[in-house]
Design a protein around this motif. Structure first.
Motif, PDB file in Angstrom:
ATOM      1  N   MET A   4      52.407 -14.445 -21.109  1.00 45.80           N
ATOM      2  CA  MET A   4      51.503 -13.509 -21.751  1.00 45.80           C
ATOM      3  C   MET A   4      52.087 -13.140 -23.101  1.00 45.80           C
ATOM      4  SD  MET A   4      49.896 -10.224 -19.953  1.00 45.80           S
ATOM      5  CE  MET A   4      48.812 -10.975 -18.795  1.00 45.80           C
ATOM      6  N   ARG A   5      51.263 -13.214 -24.125  1.00 42.81           N
ATOM      7  CA  ARG A   5      51.749 -12.863 -25.447  1.00 42.81           C
ATOM      8  C   ARG A   5      50.737 -11.988 -26.144  1.00 42.81           C
ATOM      9  NH1 ARG A   5      54.281 -18.216 -28.096  1.00 42.81           N
ATOM     10  NH2 ARG A   5      55.510 -18.841 -26.316  1.00 42.81           N
ATOM     11  N   ALA A  60      53.527  -8.133 -21.908  1.00 44.60           N
ATOM     12  CA  ALA A  60      54.144  -9.324 -22.491  1.00 44.60           C
ATOM     13  C   ALA A  60      55.654  -9.238 -22.383  1.00 44.60           C
ATOM     14  CB  ALA A  60      53.735  -9.468 -23.942  1.00 44.60           C
ATOM     15  N   ARG A  61      56.189  -8.017 -22.471  1.00 43.17           N
ATOM     16  CA  ARG A  61      57.634  -7.911 -22.404  1.00 43.17           C
ATOM     17  C   ARG A  61      58.155  -8.167 -20.998  1.00 43.17           C
ATOM     18  NH1 ARG A  61      59.979  -2.633 -24.114  1.00 43.17           N
ATOM     19  NH2 ARG A  61      57.878  -1.884 -23.789  1.00 43.17           N
ATOM     20  N   ILE A  62      57.387  -7.761 -19.997  1.00 47.09           N
ATOM     21  CA  ILE A  62      57.903  -7.897 -18.637  1.00 47.09           C
ATOM     22  C   ILE A  62      57.623  -9.289 -18.079  1.00 47.09           C
ATOM     23  CG2 ILE A  62      55.961  -7.194 -17.190  1.00 47.09           C
ATOM     24  CD1 ILE A  62      58.001  -5.315 -15.815  1.00 47.09           C
ATOM     25  N   CYS A  63      56.750 -10.052 -18.710  1.00 45.48           N
ATOM     26  CA  CYS A  63      56.370 -11.336 -18.125  1.00 45.48           C
ATOM     27  C   CYS A  63      57.592 -12.252 -18.019  1.00 45.48           C
ATOM     28  CB  CYS A  63      55.304 -12.009 -18.966  1.00 45.48           C
ATOM     29  SG  CYS A  63      54.788 -13.553 -18.232  1.00 45.48           S
ATOM     30  N   SER A  71      52.233  -3.672 -25.310  1.00 42.76           N
ATOM     31  CA  SER A  71      53.063  -4.877 -25.138  1.00 42.76           C
ATOM     32  C   SER A  71      53.935  -4.862 -23.897  1.00 42.76           C
ATOM     33  CB  SER A  71      53.976  -5.131 -26.337  1.00 42.76           C
ATOM     34  OG  SER A  71      53.253  -5.156 -27.485  1.00 42.76           O
ATOM     35  N   SER A  72      53.750  -3.905 -23.014  1.00 38.27           N
ATOM     36  CA  SER A  72      54.577  -3.875 -21.801  1.00 38.27           C
ATOM     37  C   SER A  72      54.401  -5.148 -20.986  1.00 38.27           C
ATOM     38  CB  SER A  72      54.181  -2.691 -20.930  1.00 38.27           C
ATOM     39  OG  SER A  72      54.744  -1.534 -21.416  1.00 38.27           O
TER      40      SER A  72
END
Lengths: 203, 351, 168, 211, 417
Positions: free
Chosen positions: A81-82, A73-76, A70-71
């Protein structure tokens, strides 16, 4: 060496020089380019720029490499991005497990490349093209399957690749990108050999 | 003989020979009038865009017809304009708003009624000893309707634009009249045919008296709002000046109007300063007497228009007060000087 | 050479509540009543323009902090430093004397702070909305109690039911 | 049958009396048929003049797209100043609530047939500003024909969008149909103008999305 | 005190549209927002005859609420966010944010990263000035300058694209370093580009700045004296054209600017022409800096362009990426550690300023030790320049509006944020 200040003034001209020299200079430059046009235009659908490998274009997922961290999605920054939960059959444990894979929404993607840079396993990569348009917003929300495919690029079909190189006299100068062309020609020849004579008209 | 056939024949003959080939009609509608003017406008707008594109390191209109460099571009634009919705805003003065562009275009062509394109008498539109005077007088009519367009549009930008236009009219008119009448002083005649005939020997008035030519050239640029005097419709503060509210076909007329006026002026300049149909001497006959000399005149006029168009890619635009200052402080003294030089040359028999 | 801190201490005297060297600027906190007076004194030192007018909402302390970051153009020695002239005001009754009459460069920035925080600058020559429409400005968007929701990163649905449009 | 005849009779009578509306309608229908319709589509597709409406930062790429390197004037497309003479809006990025009213007014000022391109992710789904309190999505304001993803999109993508629009115009004969019917059925507004310009918008479901 | 915000009256009232009562002989022209001479803003101009009497810029048409959004986003996500202030000057605009956060983190980028940042900053500065000149040209009706400036801007955009992988939105500086090193053939290309641009600047002067037509539009128009410019707090080339010796690169050298040799051009006249010339001279200096930086980068070994703290912990894959061993990956690209995705910054306040293309940009960053900033305040150069319209334009003619407007090199998304 730190910066220095240099005192300057607007260039001054006497009235006569202002009228004659200025006008003649401007007209001369105009005429020079009229008779020797330094045209840098890319004739777009007939030619396209072969972008460098590092260009941050559309993003493709390699599902096998993804570790569901999930890196990305977290940085987007745009939440484009999910993580989508998918049931995956685990061979070792012999049971279904829930795994998360990223899906992307190009309605929001800003092509900053942070997701690609932060991915610890290089499961995402950029394709070096960026000129696709859509008639429908829903087409831009990719499913997991579509996200793994490189998006179809029309420019390959319609034009020849060119590269721009820098020139001292002309700025940017375009030349056909021969390597790419040869590669493509070889491919076409192979295809034709395989498929026979029938496809010749289409090319 | 069938009387019906006979009647048809007579009608046909009347329409073709007595109306269409009646020189004033022919000159107004076909050469060098409306149809030629439209063709020239199509060509010259294309050239303007192309020339600018050459200077500006690009191609300009191209994809529409790659083989001829996109020369049909303006056809597409005109068709699009002709078919688009014509919006009449609620706040406009409808009658003026609709009529002004049409009248403007018609009046822009009016000076051609006085312009002979050959020295063979049957092809004169209106034989007159004062053709130069009449033509110059007619050129001053159409700008009034540009002012009217702005007024009828009832839009702040339009009105400001038309006020600017009226400022420009008052300043350029005097200059162009002075400049053109210099020729009359030099040749002791108001007759364009006589003026051209005097230049047959190669002594073009533009060469003998270049100041007058220069002054008229600038005045024409000002009157047709060409760069660097594109002030009434200066886009960066007045959107499109008097034409802001016009859409569809009416705007197409406006856009063509400026070029038609420039075309008419170019023909006048050609006749007065650049020797008209010289070095060709017309002889009786439609082709040798009318078509060839008018072709020569048109070619010369197109060159002048081309030069005017080229200036777009070199100059920006002047401020209104600067343009007026140039007109009143520099060009009018220059025009008077040119007039004086013309008189002197006439006195010493150079012409 | 005396240091900038000493210079300011000398100029403002006992107006100063706190002076500290933050990262990149020197922060001087003055009481609300003394703000205008201190500003005039600081301007006499040679600080001639305002770089930014910042308000920070400390919702737990029920306070706004308003900081004027000021520096100098004409005095080259001072232009190497940035001075923050801060004051704390009550969150419920946000009134502050305007410094736009002292530094013209603060005019637009104070207008911006006014519309984003609802802080009223008394004596401002032209206190109107600057960026926002009235409806949005009524929300006072930069206050901390106006919360902007971020989207979650997870799609809580199994793959078969993933309907693309619904989740964005 | 009887009513049909009656209508026809009325129509004829209207013609006789010189009813301009009927005449204009008939003239239009006879004009927009076959070759002329095709010509209109052809002309419109090569004369897509975008109006000068710089809404946000994608405007730099618009500048580049009409600049010398990518030169969209090749397609006959010329950025023009007044909305009355143009037929294309390119929404360059974010539409804020303050700007949305302007966007709608400009769109209404343009004569039909007219088209719209949404450029950049801000114009699609807000992009990086998706949860901003001051933006609206352009497709809620005006009907959009083509969407370009990217932030900002490359100038080639803008050229591509114009090519696609040209293709759409020719294949679906949008322009001639629009002129014939005086309206376009497949596109509609979502937010009414009063809401856009008065900033109420209570009754509007902003989550709807049309395609 | 809500007066002036909502006027309740009959008739249609559009937001932000406060209709002032005009006196006799005066009328109000609204330039913008959908107007070729305004860009993304509206200017209420009250005109007396042809003279502007009162000018009131109405901005906010591109206000995308960055300061608020930044409070809900993580530290690294704010870099692309703030980039959108002015995407054509992306590196300069984000650099002070990165520097402010670095100050809070207590780290400083290694030397090579500082040179790389300087390189991109200068490339962006050239591109930004060319953009401004192009718009200026269009305002004065000079379409050729627009085309030339945008064509030559492509040269520098191409350079930046080779360096970072995007045309405008580079997202290049990150905390503790940069994201990529230069490609192998970059120095030679950069030198060619600078040589080409130096030659072109002379032609620009010929066709535009020395053109009598343009000169007469610009000379003695919009004159700002030294004291006025300081009082209004303008920034960038606009004050240097009025004779103020202020440039952040000079007064508080950051990154590699203390080590390279260049001049700050300062003009005296303070009119529109001086502002235009100041930009041209600055482009010349930027080209010098690019040359020097590229030479430095060529001489020194390619390592250490990320802060030790982050780079030391990198696993082998990251080094493979850097060396270009992965087929679809560009060479010399650095990977961000997952720590960036949830970086916690120690509490404190910091302030950073950088000389962007249009002038000084200022960030005030406050952290309370969370993964989000507590408050970020951005004051972009255009926001500080916009006040000039109100005070400089009155007294000039309506046709001077674009000449003054363009000379300040406005970029509305920058002041709206």
């Amino acid at each position: 060496m730190p910066a220095k200040v240099s005192q300057k003034k607007n260039p001054k001209r006497n009235p006569l020089g202002k009228v004659f020299a200025g006008n003649i200079g401007a007209l001369a430059v105009g005429l020079k380019y009229f008779f020797d046009p330094n045209r840098i235009t890319l004739l777009y659908p007939h030619e396209y720029i072969k972008l460098n490998k590092g260009y941050r274009g559309f993003i493709v997922l390699i599902k096998e490499k993804c570790i569901s961290c999930s890196s990305c999605a977290r940085i987007c920054p745009a939440a484009a991005m999910r993580m989508l939960s998918v049931k995956v059959y685990n061979e070792k444990l012999k049971k279904y497990m829930i795994k998360k894979y990223p899906v992307i929404n190009y309605n929001r993607c800003i092509f900053c490349g942070l997701c690609v840079d932060v991915c610890p396993t290089e499961a995402l990569y950029h394709v070096p093209y960026h000129d696709i348009v859509y008639e429908n917003m829903n087409d831009m929300i990719l499913s997991l399957e579509d996200f793994q495919k490189e998006p179809e690029n029309i420019e390959f079909k319609e034009g020849i690749p060119v590269k721009y190189y820098f020139d001292e006299r002309r700025g940017l100068v375009k030349t056909p990108y021969m390597e790419e062309l040869e590669k493509r020609n070889e491919k076409e020849e192979k295809n034709q050999k395989v498929e026979g004579e029938g496809e010749k008209g289409a090319s | 003989m069938n009387p019906c056939y006979y009647a048809c024949y007579i009608v046909y003959k009347v329409i073709v020979y007595d109306i269409i080939f009646y020189p004033p009609v022919y000159q107004f509608l076909i050469i060098p009038g409306l149809i030629t003017a439209i063709i020239i406008a199509i060509f010259i707008i294309w050239f303007e865009r192309k020339a600018a594109a050459y200077v500006q390191m690009r191609y300009g209109p191209w994809e529409i017809a790659p083989k001829i460099g996109g020369a049909t571009q303006l056809l597409a634009d005109l068709t699009r304009y002709a078919m688009q919705e014509i919006i009449t805003p609620q706040t406009v003065d409808t009658l003026q708003y609709l009529l002004a562009p049409i009248v403007m275009v018609v009046l822009a062509l009016l000076p051609l009624e006085a312009v002979p394109l050959t020295s063979v008498k049957p092809y004169f539109p209106i034989p007159s000893g004062y053709s130069l005077l009449v033509a110059v007088a007619f050129t001053t009519l159409s700008p009034l309707f540009i002012t009217m367009m702005g007024w009828a549009s009832n839009n702040k930008f339009s009105i400001t634009g038309s006020v600017r236009e009226s400022f420009m009219i008052t300043s350029y008119e005097l200059i162009s009249v002075l400049g053109l009448l210099t020729a009359a002083a030099m040749t002791r005649s108001y007759d364009l045919v006589k003026i051209v005939n005097l230049q047959m020997s190669g002594k073009w008035l533009g060469l003998i008296n270049p100041i007058a030519l220069f002054v008229v050239f600038i005045a024409v640029l000002m009157s047709t709002s060409g760069f660097p005097f594109e002030i009434p419709e200066s886009e960066s503060e007045l959107v499109a000046g008097p034409f802001t509210e016009y859409s569809g076909l009416l705007y197409g007329l406006n856009m063509g109007g400026a070029y038609i006026r420039r075309w008419v002026f170019s023909i006048l300049i050609t006749l007065v300063f650049l020797g008209g149909w010289a070095p060709y001497r017309p002889t009786p006959g439609v082709i040798t007497g009318y078509l060839i000399p008018s072709l020569i005149v048109s070619l010369k006029a197109v060159v002048i228009m081309g030069i005017m168009s080229f200036l777009r890619s070199v100059y920006g635009r002047y401020r209104l007060d600067q343009a007026l200052g140039i007109a009143w402080e520099i060009l009018i003294p220059l025009a008077l000087l040119a007039f004086g030089i013309g008189l002197a040359e006439a006195y010493f028999g150079i012409i | 050479m005396i240091s900038l801190q000493d210079m300011i201490k000398e100029a403002l005297g006992n107006n100063i509540i706190k002076i500290e060297d933050n990262k990149g600027y020197i922060d001087v906190v003055v009481p609300l009543e003394k703000l205008k007076e201190s500003a005039i004194k600081v301007k006499q030192l040679g600080f001639d323009h305002v770089k930014s007018v910042t308000a920070v909402d400390y919702i737990q302390k029920k306070q706004f902090m308003v900081t004027y970051h000021i520096s100098s153009y004409l005095n080259e020695e001072l232009s190497r430093h940035v001075l923050g002239l801060s004051t704390f005001i009550d969150r419920d009754n946000p009134h502050i004397p305007s410094l736009a009459t002292i530094w013209t460069s603060a005019e637009f920035q104070e207008r911006e702070v006014y519309e984003f925080f609802g802080i009223i600058f008394d004596g401002h020559p032209d206190l109107r909305l600057l960026l926002l429409t009235p409806v949005v400005a009524a929300l006072k968007p930069l206050r901390k109690d106006f919360v902007v929701k971020e989207d979650s990163i997870n799609i809580e649905v199994d793959y078969a039911a993933y309907n693309a449009t619904k989740w964005w | 049958m009887g009513s049909d005849n009656k209508e026809k009779k009325e129509e004829r009578l209207n013609l006789l009396y010189g009813d301009l509306d009927t005449v204009a309608k008939m003239a239009k229908e006879s004009l927009i048929k076959g070759k002329i319709a095709k010509m209109v589509d052809w002309a419109t597709s090569f004369s897509l003049w975008p109006v000068h409406l710089m809404t946000s930062c994608c405007g730099c790429e618009i500048g580049a797209a009409w600049g010398p390197r990518f030169d969209n004037e090749r397609f006959g497309s010329l950025p023009w100043v007044s909305p009355r003479q143009t037929n294309l809006i390119i929404v360059e990025g974010t539409i804020t609530k303050k700007m949305a009213c302007t966007l709608r007014i400009v769109w209404e000022q343009m004569p039909y047939p007219k088209f719209a391109i949404a450029m950049g992710s801000c114009a699609l789904d807000g992009g990086i500003f998706y949860n901003s309190y001051n933006i609206v999505r352009p497709w809620q304001v005006i009907p959009i024909d083509i969407y370009i993803p990217g932030c900002p999109p490359r100038p080639e993508a803008v050229a591509r969008s114009i090519i696609e629009l040209q293709k759409m115009l020719k294949n679906k004969s949008l322009a001639s149909k629009w002129i014939l019917e005086s309206k376009r059925e497949d596109k509609k507004y979502i937010i009414p103008k009063e809401d856009l310009c008065g900033w109420r918008g209570e009754k509007v479901d902003l989550t709807t999305r049309y395609d | 005190m809500e007066a002036g915000t909502a006027s309740s009256g009959s008739g249609i009232h559009l937001p932000g549209m406060e209709i002032a009562k005009a006196s006799k002989n005066r009328y109000e022209v609204m330039i913008g927002p959908a107007h070729p001479g305004s860009g993304h803003m509206r200017i209420f101009v009250e005109v007396d005859g042809d003279i502007m009497v009162k000018v009131d810029p109405d901005i906010g048409f591109v206000h995308r609420t960055m300061e608020k959004l930044a409070e809900g986003r993580e530290w690294i996500q704010n870099i692309p966010l703030f980039e959108r202030i002015a995407i054509l000057d992306a590196c300069n605009i984000t650099l002070p944010y990165v520097r402010a956060v670095e100050k809070l983190l207590g780290i400083e980028a290694p030397e090579r990263a500082r040179y790389l940042r300087t390189l991109l900053c200068e490339i962006n500065r050239v591109a930004s000035h060319l953009y401004g000149m192009g718009i200026f040209g269009v305002f004065l009706g000079h379409s050729t300058l627009y085309m030339w400036a945008f064509g030559d801007r492509e040269v520098f955009i191409d350079l930046a694209e080779r360096l970072t992988g995007a045309r405008l939105t580079h997202t290049y500086p990150v905390f503790g370093g940069v994201r990529r090193d230069i490609p192998d053939d970059f120095p030679e290309d950069a030198r060619k580009a600078t040589r080409y641009m130096r030659k072109r600047l002379n032609e620009y002067a010929k066709i535009f700045l020395n053109n009598p037509n343009i000169r007469s539009r610009l000379e003695n128009v919009g004159v700002l004296t030294k004291n006025q410019a300081a009082e209004l707090g303008l920034v960038g080339p606009n004050i240097r054209a009025s004779g103020i010796r202020y440039d952040v690169r000079l007064n508080e050298p950051y990154e590699a600017y203390g080590d390279v040799d260049f001049e700050i051009p300062v003009f005296e006249e303070g009119d529109s022409l001086a502002r235009a010339w100041a930009r041209v001279e600055e482009v010349r200096q930027s080209l010098n800096i690019i040359d020097q930086v590229v030479t430095w980068l060529e001489k020194h070994p390619r390592e250490n362009f990320m802060h030790e703290k982050f780079w030391k912990t990198a696993p082998k894959l990251y080094k493979d990426v850097y060396e270009g061993k992965i087929s679809y990956s560009p060479k010399y690209r650095i990977k961000l550690m997952p720590i960036f995705a949830s970086l916690k910054v120690p509490p404190g306040k910091s302030f950073a300023r950088v000389e962007a293309g249009r002038g000084e940009i200022v960030y005030y960053v406050e952290s309370n030790g969370d993964i989000f900033p507590y408050r970020v305040r951005v004051v972009s150069p255009s926001f500080r320049n916009v006040i000039a319209f109100k005070y400089v334009m009155p007294g000039h003619r309506l046709m001077d509006l674009p000449a003054i407007y363009g000379s300040f090199d406005y970029f509305p998304p920058a002041f709206d944020r």
